[in-house]
Motif scaffolding. Structure first.
Motif, mmCIF file in Angstrom:
data_model
loop_
_atom_site.group_PDB
_atom_site.id
_atom_site.type_symbol
_atom_site.label_atom_id
_atom_site.label_comp_id
_atom_site.label_asym_id
_atom_site.label_seq_id
_atom_site.Cartn_x
_atom_site.Cartn_y
_atom_site.Cartn_z
ATOM 1 N N SER A 170 1.115 -0.948 -0.268
ATOM 2 C CA SER A 170 0.180 -0.166 -0.267
ATOM 3 C C SER A 170 0.760 1.143 -0.382
ATOM 4 C CB SER A 170 -0.741 -0.100 1.567
ATOM 5 O OG SER A 170 0.280 0.440 2.503
ATOM 6 N N ASP A 224 2.604 1.971 2.563
ATOM 7 C CA ASP A 224 2.657 1.981 4.551
ATOM 8 C C ASP A 224 2.901 1.341 4.524
ATOM 9 O OD1 ASP A 224 2.372 2.051 7.393
ATOM 10 O OD2 ASP A 224 0.090 3.627 7.378
ATOM 11 N N ASP A 270 0.603 -2.990 6.172
ATOM 12 C CA ASP A 270 1.663 -3.790 5.254
ATOM 13 C C ASP A 270 2.056 -5.031 6.425
ATOM 14 O OD1 ASP A 270 0.381 -2.021 3.453
ATOM 15 O OD2 ASP A 270 2.304 -2.235 2.471
ATOM 16 N N CYS A 302 7.320 -4.614 1.262
ATOM 17 C CA CYS A 302 6.606 -3.780 2.085
ATOM 18 C C CYS A 302 7.244 -2.400 2.400
ATOM 19 C CB CYS A 302 5.846 -4.312 3.049
ATOM 20 S SG CYS A 302 4.391 -5.818 2.680
#
Length: 235
Positions: free
Chosen positions: A91, A93, A97, A139
């Motif tokens: 995302s 963020d 995540d 991520c």
């Protein structure tokens, strides 16, 4: 042990079947699924090559042609249950995540309560474990940190999840073994704690319980532990 290699060997580097000869009667996925069924129903200690062979309907000794060691069987089991992770597009963020990934891990460990006992770096490089690591690292793409630091963070998150779930499972198993209900047990322990605090020997605990008498929100504690860890990794 029959089939035990004389030199170190990784099960994933071992061909699932030889290039020649008859097609094997079972796949690694079949063997792992049988072992997982036994562990889910009876616990990890119930898993043996003999029981897995019986589940598959084959001879115990023939199973060693597929899986040389019980440790390899454990690795197959962990990889099998790790197949259920979902890896959505990061995302942006990274903290959110990793929290979402931690929640998936917690749910998986509650479905397969034997998993925390096997969580070890030794079993960390199976195909599905590598997919997990690659996703977790994706991520963290925007985080200004060295690869080693990112791996340490992922390991710490996994450690929090494993420790927390292991405690939840141990508590639940203890409650099931009691000759009275969990509510009766909690009431007895709460009554004892209140009686001790009332002695005046523990003023800080008395003040604390007056401020926050409970009950404890276990899901909230889990989330706060994760957020505190992730926010300590400031970049």
């Amino acid at each position: 042990m029959v089939g035990r290699p004389a030199v170190p060997e990784v099960i994933w580097a071992r061909p699932e079947r030889a290039g020649r000869g008859p097609r094997p009667a079972f796949s690694r996925a079949d063997i792992a699924a049988a072992a997982v069924r036994i562990a889910d129903a009876e616990g990890l200690d119930a898993v043996s090559m003999r029981k897995v062979a019986a589940e598959l309907g084959c001879g115990t000794m023939s199973l060693y042609n597929y899986v040389p060691r019980k440790e390899d069987l454990y690795e197959l089991m962990l990889d099998a249950v790790s197949d259920g992770y979902e890896f959505p597009e990061p995302s942006g963020d990274w903290r959110a995540d990793l929290v979402a990934l931690a929640h998936q891990a917690r749910e998986m460990m509650h479905r397969h309560t034997w998993v925390p006992r096997l969580m070890s770096p030794v079993y960390g490089f199976s195909p599905n474990a590598l997919r997990y690591l690659e996703y977790a690292l994706s991520c963290l793409d925007g985080v200004d940190a060295r690869f080693g630091e990112k791996m340490e963070l992922i390991a710490m998150v996994n450690g929090v999840v494993t420790t927390y779930v292991a405690n939840e499972i141990a508590t639940a198993e203890r409650s099931r073994s009691l000759p009275w209900s969990e509510e009766q047990e909690q009431a007895a322990r709460t009554g004892y704690l209140i009686s001790q605090i009332a002695t005046g020997k523990y003023p800080r605990m008395a003040a604390g319980f007056a401020e926050d008498p409970g009950p404890i929100d276990l899901d909230g504690v889990f989330d706060r532990a994760l957020h505190r860890l992730l926010h300590s990794f400031g970049r």
